[in-house]
Design a protein around this motif. Structure first.
Motif, PDB file in Angstrom:
ATOM      1  N   GLU A 102      38.846  51.958  51.033  1.00  0.00           N
ATOM      2  CA  GLU A 102      37.542  51.364  50.771  1.00  0.00           C
ATOM      3  C   GLU A 102      37.327  50.197  51.719  1.00  0.00           C
ATOM      4  O   GLU A 102      38.198  49.326  51.854  1.00  0.00           O
ATOM      5  CB  GLU A 102      37.429  50.870  49.315  1.00  0.00           C
ATOM      6  CG  GLU A 102      36.082  50.175  49.049  1.00  0.00           C
ATOM      7  CD  GLU A 102      35.851  49.769  47.596  1.00  0.00           C
ATOM      8  OE1 GLU A 102      36.773  49.929  46.766  1.00  0.00           O
ATOM      9  OE2 GLU A 102      34.740  49.290  47.298  1.00  0.00           O
TER      10      GLU A 102
ATOM     11  N   ARG B  15      34.466  40.927  54.621  1.00  0.00           N
ATOM     12  CA  ARG B  15      35.043  39.587  54.619  1.00  0.00           C
ATOM     13  C   ARG B  15      34.230  38.683  55.519  1.00  0.00           C
ATOM     14  O   ARG B  15      33.811  39.091  56.598  1.00  0.00           O
ATOM     15  CB  ARG B  15      36.488  39.640  55.131  1.00  0.00           C
ATOM     16  CG  ARG B  15      37.427  40.448  54.232  1.00  0.00           C
ATOM     17  CD  ARG B  15      37.651  39.737  52.903  1.00  0.00           C
ATOM     18  NE  ARG B  15      38.513  40.445  51.983  1.00  0.00           N
ATOM     19  CZ  ARG B  15      38.081  41.203  50.962  1.00  0.00           C
ATOM     20  NH1 ARG B  15      36.797  41.372  50.768  1.00  0.00           N
ATOM     21  NH2 ARG B  15      38.935  41.768  50.138  1.00  0.00           N
TER      22      ARG B  15
ATOM     23  N   ASN C  76      30.572  50.316  50.316  1.00  0.00           N
ATOM     24  CA  ASN C  76      29.724  49.850  49.211  1.00  0.00           C
ATOM     25  C   ASN C  76      28.282  49.690  49.678  1.00  0.00           C
ATOM     26  O   ASN C  76      28.028  49.133  50.747  1.00  0.00           O
ATOM     27  CB  ASN C  76      30.232  48.505  48.685  1.00  0.00           C
ATOM     28  CG  ASN C  76      31.576  48.626  48.011  1.00  0.00           C
ATOM     29  OD1 ASN C  76      31.666  49.069  46.870  1.00  0.00           O
ATOM     30  ND2 ASN C  76      32.634  48.260  48.728  1.00  0.00           N
TER      31      ASN C  76
ATOM     32  N   SER D 226      24.575  48.194  48.325  1.00  0.00           N
ATOM     33  CA  SER D 226      23.868  47.418  47.305  1.00  0.00           C
ATOM     34  C   SER D 226      22.587  48.115  46.873  1.00  0.00           C
ATOM     35  O   SER D 226      21.989  48.846  47.659  1.00  0.00           O
ATOM     36  CB  SER D 226      23.483  46.040  47.859  1.00  0.00           C
ATOM     37  OG  SER D 226      24.599  45.209  47.890  1.00  0.00           O
TER      38      SER D 226
ATOM     39  N   ASP E  34      30.517  53.362  41.296  1.00  0.00           N
ATOM     40  CA  ASP E  34      31.453  52.231  41.282  1.00  0.00           C
ATOM     41  C   ASP E  34      31.331  51.435  39.975  1.00  0.00           C
ATOM     42  O   ASP E  34      30.283  51.470  39.324  1.00  0.00           O
ATOM     43  CB  ASP E  34      31.125  51.318  42.471  1.00  0.00           C
ATOM     44  CG  ASP E  34      32.288  50.441  42.904  1.00  0.00           C
ATOM     45  OD1 ASP E  34      33.346  50.486  42.261  1.00  0.00           O
ATOM     46  OD2 ASP E  34      32.123  49.720  43.902  1.00  0.00           O
TER      47      ASP E  34
ATOM     48  N   LYS F 197      37.858  47.780  36.839  1.00  0.00           N
ATOM     49  CA  LYS F 197      39.041  46.945  36.556  1.00  0.00           C
ATOM     50  C   LYS F 197      39.069  46.420  35.128  1.00  0.00           C
ATOM     51  O   LYS F 197      40.132  46.207  34.565  1.00  0.00           O
ATOM     52  CB  LYS F 197      39.024  45.699  37.465  1.00  0.00           C
ATOM     53  CG  LYS F 197      39.284  45.923  38.904  1.00  0.00           C
ATOM     54  CD  LYS F 197      39.585  44.580  39.599  1.00  0.00           C
ATOM     55  CE  LYS F 197      38.338  43.814  40.006  1.00  0.00           C
ATOM     56  NZ  LYS F 197      37.525  44.488  41.012  1.00  0.00           N
TER      57      LYS F 197
ATOM     58  N   GLU G 225      47.745  46.893  38.984  1.00  0.00           N
ATOM     59  CA  GLU G 225      48.673  45.910  39.548  1.00  0.00           C
ATOM     60  C   GLU G 225      50.107  46.125  39.098  1.00  0.00           C
ATOM     61  O   GLU G 225      51.048  45.687  39.765  1.00  0.00           O
ATOM     62  CB  GLU G 225      48.226  44.491  39.151  1.00  0.00           C
ATOM     63  CG  GLU G 225      46.839  44.108  39.679  1.00  0.00           C
ATOM     64  CD  GLU G 225      46.390  42.723  39.224  1.00  0.00           C
ATOM     65  OE1 GLU G 225      47.106  42.089  38.429  1.00  0.00           O
ATOM     66  OE2 GLU G 225      45.313  42.288  39.675  1.00  0.00           O
TER      67      GLU G 225
ATOM     68  N   TYR H  44      46.442  46.421  43.751  1.00  0.00           N
ATOM     69  CA  TYR H  44      47.462  45.654  44.458  1.00  0.00           C
ATOM     70  C   TYR H  44      48.841  46.287  44.349  1.00  0.00           C
ATOM     71  O   TYR H  44      49.718  45.990  45.153  1.00  0.00           O
ATOM     72  CB  TYR H  44      47.495  44.220  43.930  1.00  0.00           C
ATOM     73  CG  TYR H  44      46.208  43.439  44.140  1.00  0.00           C
ATOM     74  CD1 TYR H  44      45.280  43.836  45.101  1.00  0.00           C
ATOM     75  CD2 TYR H  44      45.927  42.291  43.399  1.00  0.00           C
ATOM     76  CE1 TYR H  44      44.102  43.128  45.297  1.00  0.00           C
ATOM     77  CE2 TYR H  44      44.749  41.570  43.592  1.00  0.00           C
ATOM     78  CZ  TYR H  44      43.844  42.003  44.537  1.00  0.00           C
ATOM     79  OH  TYR H  44      42.686  41.286  44.732  1.00  0.00           O
TER      80      TYR H  44
HETATM   81  P1  C2E Z   1      34.253  46.644  44.399  1.00  0.00           P
HETATM   82  O1  C2E Z   1      33.431  47.529  45.250  1.00  0.00           O
HETATM   83  O2  C2E Z   1      34.434  47.051  42.982  1.00  0.00           O
HETATM   84  O3  C2E Z   1      35.649  46.496  45.154  1.00  0.00           O
HETATM   85  C1  C2E Z   1      36.892  46.360  44.516  1.00  0.00           C
HETATM   86  C2  C2E Z   1      37.286  44.909  44.407  1.00  0.00           C
HETATM   87  O4  C2E Z   1      38.480  44.827  43.620  1.00  0.00           O
HETATM   88  C3  C2E Z   1      37.641  44.279  45.754  1.00  0.00           C
HETATM   89  O5  C2E Z   1      37.290  42.903  45.690  1.00  0.00           O
HETATM   90  C4  C2E Z   1      39.161  44.414  45.775  1.00  0.00           C
HETATM   91  O6  C2E Z   1      39.803  43.522  46.644  1.00  0.00           O
HETATM   92  C5  C2E Z   1      39.474  44.128  44.334  1.00  0.00           C
HETATM   93  N1  C2E Z   1      40.785  44.667  43.929  1.00  0.00           N
HETATM   94  C6  C2E Z   1      41.394  45.775  44.377  1.00  0.00           C
HETATM   95  N2  C2E Z   1      42.576  45.972  43.760  1.00  0.00           N
HETATM   96  C7  C2E Z   1      42.715  44.947  42.897  1.00  0.00           C
HETATM   97  C8  C2E Z   1      43.764  44.584  41.962  1.00  0.00           C
HETATM   98  O7  C2E Z   1      44.784  45.257  41.796  1.00  0.00           O
HETATM   99  N3  C2E Z   1      43.555  43.450  41.221  1.00  0.00           N
HETATM  100  C9  C2E Z   1      42.432  42.690  41.370  1.00  0.00           C
HETATM  101  N4  C2E Z   1      42.315  41.598  40.612  1.00  0.00           N
HETATM  102  N5  C2E Z   1      41.430  42.998  42.239  1.00  0.00           N
HETATM  103  C10 C2E Z   1      41.592  44.123  42.997  1.00  0.00           C
HETATM  104  P2  C2E Z   1      36.528  42.167  46.892  1.00  0.00           P
HETATM  105  O8  C2E Z   1      36.988  42.680  48.210  1.00  0.00           O
HETATM  106  O9  C2E Z   1      36.617  40.706  46.612  1.00  0.00           O
HETATM  107  O10 C2E Z   1      35.025  42.643  46.702  1.00  0.00           O
HETATM  108  C11 C2E Z   1      34.292  42.291  45.549  1.00  0.00           C
HETATM  109  C12 C2E Z   1      33.003  43.061  45.466  1.00  0.00           C
HETATM  110  O11 C2E Z   1      32.113  42.696  46.522  1.00  0.00           O
HETATM  111  C13 C2E Z   1      33.180  44.576  45.604  1.00  0.00           C
HETATM  112  O12 C2E Z   1      33.620  45.140  44.390  1.00  0.00           O
HETATM  113  C14 C2E Z   1      31.767  44.974  45.976  1.00  0.00           C
HETATM  114  O13 C2E Z   1      30.953  45.046  44.823  1.00  0.00           O
HETATM  115  C15 C2E Z   1      31.313  43.800  46.831  1.00  0.00           C
HETATM  116  N6  C2E Z   1      31.446  44.167  48.247  1.00  0.00           N
HETATM  117  C16 C2E Z   1      32.515  44.072  49.081  1.00  0.00           C
HETATM  118  N7  C2E Z   1      32.225  44.540  50.314  1.00  0.00           N
HETATM  119  C17 C2E Z   1      30.953  44.965  50.270  1.00  0.00           C
HETATM  120  C18 C2E Z   1      30.041  45.560  51.239  1.00  0.00           C
HETATM  121  O14 C2E Z   1      30.390  45.854  52.397  1.00  0.00           O
HETATM  122  N8  C2E Z   1      28.764  45.841  50.813  1.00  0.00           N
HETATM  123  C19 C2E Z   1      28.362  45.542  49.523  1.00  0.00           C
HETATM  124  N9  C2E Z   1      27.096  45.837  49.180  1.00  0.00           N
HETATM  125  N10 C2E Z   1      29.174  45.019  48.604  1.00  0.00           N
HETATM  126  C20 C2E Z   1      30.449  44.720  48.963  1.00  0.00           C
END
Ligand code: C2E
Ligand code: MG
Ligand code: MG
Ligand code: MG
Length: 289
Positions: free
Chosen positions: A59, A63, A114, A116, A176, A200, A237, A256
């Motif tokens: 995925e 950042r 992803n 939006s 998602d 999650k 995790e 993770y």
């Molecule tokens: P998401 O699409 O549900 O992505 C999964 C999030 O869960 C990611 O956070 C990932 O790092 C985190 N994650 C994965 N495995 C684990 C784990 O074992 N434990 C925990 N606590 N977290 C885990 P991230 O990278 O901080 O992204 C957060 C959200 O931001 C994403 O949720 C998504 O909704 C949004 N996002 C990120 N990149 C994009 C993008 O390119 N476009 C759009 N529209 N939204 C994005």
């Protein structure tokens, strides 16, 4: 924290509020130039087969490396981008970048991006997906678009038209964060998703005795199977969580325990060396606590 309550306390919260509003304004202003200033990257998190620890896709997760604040979390800047319409440019960039980077990977590793709700509803959306595919040359079935239920808030012909167009293009569709919104089964009936990503929120406490989450996950898995969709559990995790997901029949694991999101150079390097099998690494949640 402020002592003595009364005025002092009010001032404390008031100035903190002011600071956060100020910071938000700064972030929004800087986000405008973040792409041209080369501050935006994609990292990639493996999605692993629950059967054999093999990576079947990744995925793309955005950042932002801010020159002053350092790494800004997408949980912070994506909402800002959505409110300020910057999400359109950022989202189009992510689609193109992910397809281009994934093109260099061998085999049929999938890349999930992803999208939006605002991007999905934008008139240029289908064109941007089409162009990301044609400019990169990626096989459309290797691209997976991740959508949340909130795209259905403005359920209209655009939504239906988009789904038809995406299916014609041959890309895959994932729902998602399933379970966090209204989770209306009506969406699943009409929208041609290939995958459900179990949020999650259902994983936290899943191994705690008496938790209702295993029953909910079982129901989601059986619903998905009946509708010919696969399931991915997000946020795994711990080893006992992984074992339980396998027992409940979840198809794919993201979390993770296998890997956090990694820079493209690392992902490309591992993939170039052949099949990517990862040893799960993590504690047992029940024993750890
Ligand atoms: P998401 O699409 O549900 O992505 C999964 C999030 O869960 C990611 O956070 C990932 O790092 C985190 N994650 C994965 N495995 C684990 C784990 O074992 N434990 C925990 N606590 N977290 C885990 P991230 O990278 O901080 O992204 C957060 C959200 O931001 C994403 O949720 C998504 O909704 C949004 N996002 C990120 N990149 C994009 C993008 O390119 N476009 C759009 N529209 N939204 C994005
Ligand atoms: Mg996602
Ligand atoms: Mg999610
Ligand atoms: Mg999300």
């Amino acid at each position: 924290a402020a002592k003595g309550g009364g005025r002092g306390q009010f001032r404390f919260y008031s100035s903190e509020l002011h600071e956060s509003a100020e910071k938000r304004r700064r972030l929004e202003e800087d986000l405008r130039d973040a792409l041209t200033n080369d501050q935006i990257r994609l990292k990639y998190q493996p999605i692993v087969s629950a059967k054999n620890d093999t990576v079947i896709g990744v995925e793309a997760l955005m950042r932002w490396v801010h020159p002053e604040f350092g790494d800004v979390s997408p949980a912070v800047f994506i909402p800002i981008a959505e409110e300020s319409n910057l999400i359109i440019a950022l989202g189009e960039w992510a689609l193109r970048q992910a397809c281009t980077e994934a093109m260099t990977w061998p085999g049929n590793i999938r890349v999930a991006v992803n999208v939006s709700p605002a991007q999905f509803a934008h008139p240029n959306f289908i064109t941007s997906v089409t162009q990301a595919i044609s400019h990169s040359g990626i096989a459309p079935e290797r691209l997976e678009i991740e959508l949340t239920e909130s795209i259905f808030v403005n359920d209209d012909e655009t939504t239906d038209g988009n789904f038809a167009a995406l299916k014609r293009l041959g890309v895959r569709l994932a729902l998602d964060d399933f379970g966090t919104g209204y989770s209306s089964l009506g969406y699943l009936k009409k929208a041609p998703f290939d995958k459900i990503k179990i949020d999650k929120g259902f994983i936290r406490d899943v191994t705690v005795p008496g938790s209702r989450n295993p029953a909910i996950i079982t129901a989601i898995v059986s619903l998905a199977k009946a509708l010919d969709m696969v399931t991915t559990a997000e946020g795994i995790e711990a080893r006992d969580e992984l074992a339980l997901m396998r027992e409940l029949g979840v198809d794919q694991i993201q979390g993770y325990i296998y890997s956090a999101a990694r820079p493209v150079e690392e992902v490309s390097e591992v993939l170039a060396s052949g099949a990517w099998v990862i040893e799960p690494q993590g504690p047992d949640k029940q024993r750890a606590e």
